[in-house]
Design a protein around this motif. Sequence first.
Motif: not given
Length: 575
Positions: A180-203
């Motif tokens: 399992f992962y948590l991610y945050h995805s932001l879109e601007y025009q042609n760009r999509t910037f994504i942050c992904l982190v493992s649930v295990e790493d958070i805990l």
Amino acid sequence: MLERGKKVKFFNGVQSPRSIDYYLRVLLIILITIFLINLLVSFFIVSTTRQQSINYVTDTIHLYLEEALQNLNAIDHFMIWTVKNDPLLANIEEAEGAEDLPESIRDFRSRVNDFQYSSGREYQFFLALKEESFFFNASPLQMEYSEYLEAKTYFLAETKRPADYESLYTWQSVKLNDEFYLYHSLEYQNRTFICLVSVEDILLPLRNINLGKNGLIVMENEEAGYLSDPSQVELLQTQKWNRLFSSYLLFKESETSLPFSLHVSTDHFSAFKKVVIAQIALVLATALISVILFIILKYIKNNVISPVQLFSKNLSAINQNNESIDFESSSIKELEQAGIQFKELINEIKKLKINVYEKEFEKRQIQMDFLKMQIKPHFYLNCLTTIYSMAQMEMYKEIKEMTLATSKYFRYLFQTNQNFVLLQKELDHINDYLDIQRLLHDHAFQFNSVIEPGTEKAKIPPFALQTFIENTVKYSVSLDEQIDISLQIEQIEAKDKNWINITISDSGPGFPSDVLNSLQKNILLSNKQGNHIGINNVIQRLQLLYGEDYSIDFFNASEGGAVIVLILPYLIYEE
């Protein structure tokens, strides 16, 4: 020498003496109390330790959640500024050929790496250019390559559209290659910037907290549910309701402002195993000491206290005239000797008591007989005088009736030698007496009686009622006017006993004030002329026969006339 009438006290203490069994129970209660106090103290220590553990876990997780919130906010700001304003992204988009991309990507990765020093390496960043279907990692990979390919496919899929950059808190969950992962995805025009982190790493930072052998932490997302292995979720559900040796804590998403909730289960028994074992050992040691002391007390009871109690029981049996008492079976020689000597002493006392009782009984019987004989001549002389007067007046018919009524009256009188008679016989005797008085006074009085059915079977001292009726006739009846004489007998219940309530009343002048005052104060009425000797004899016989278990009341009615209320125990007469 002891003065006669003085009492000698052998116990000068304020507290009354107690039995040995009493002190044995007190000692047993003290042992049980000590054991319970120890148990309560142990429970308090374990409970306090458990609460301190809960407070420690709660405070630690709160600190971590605050730090995680700061990291996510920093990542959000970094991603928003980068996806919109970073010139390095423009260089990547404007690269004319593949030879220009590596340098632009390397510069962008360098900038992201610098940010990761503050956020942590576990947060991975990816960049996607939708028009070019271009996807690459902007930070070092912290996952297997197969997971990377699965993430690339997932984020480039048309069904998963990233949110606009204005949405700051759009962290979502995804499962890649059974993780399992948590991610945050932001879109601007042609760009999509994504942050992904493992649930295990958070805990991972929380794994250092001592939650015990079976303790666990499970993350939950409002949209995706539990982000953990199903076996751990099942174990969490089981431990939710087991509050004896574990604690369940919930840090809700709505309260922490984070994109996830945390379920924490603490196994206190294994986390503080030594403390719990020490307390259990202390309780068991107290219990063992209590058992040993109980065995000692049991031994003392069987070999010391029981013989003493048996000795006391034998003494009580002797007082109850039980002759088959064996003092020789006592295991204590001194008690055996004292018991035999006491038995001999009791036998002597019994003989003395029997002699005293027989003399007292004889004295009381003589007194009763004397009182009866005082009543018998009283009316006998009156009847003889009346018959003599009738003979002088040549009233031969009245003499026959008077003689017959008198013979019936005196037959009852002289045949009654017992202390109690059937109430019905006493009532018949009253009627015989009144028949005699009607011959003397004609219609000078009217007699009415109300007898409750069943009361006539009771027993009553002989002449107890007839004496009061005779007194009423003697002092109330006159030839001037007719008076009413009433007799009422009923059964009543008071103080859990049955009684007969006897009321004798008349419509005459009532008791003289001096006589009534003496009767109400229990003062004898007899004088030198022998007046009122019948009432005195009845009262004295009632005292001898009933003691304090009766009541008699004399008073004048408000409308005139004397009233006598006699209450006696309701006892069935037996032949």
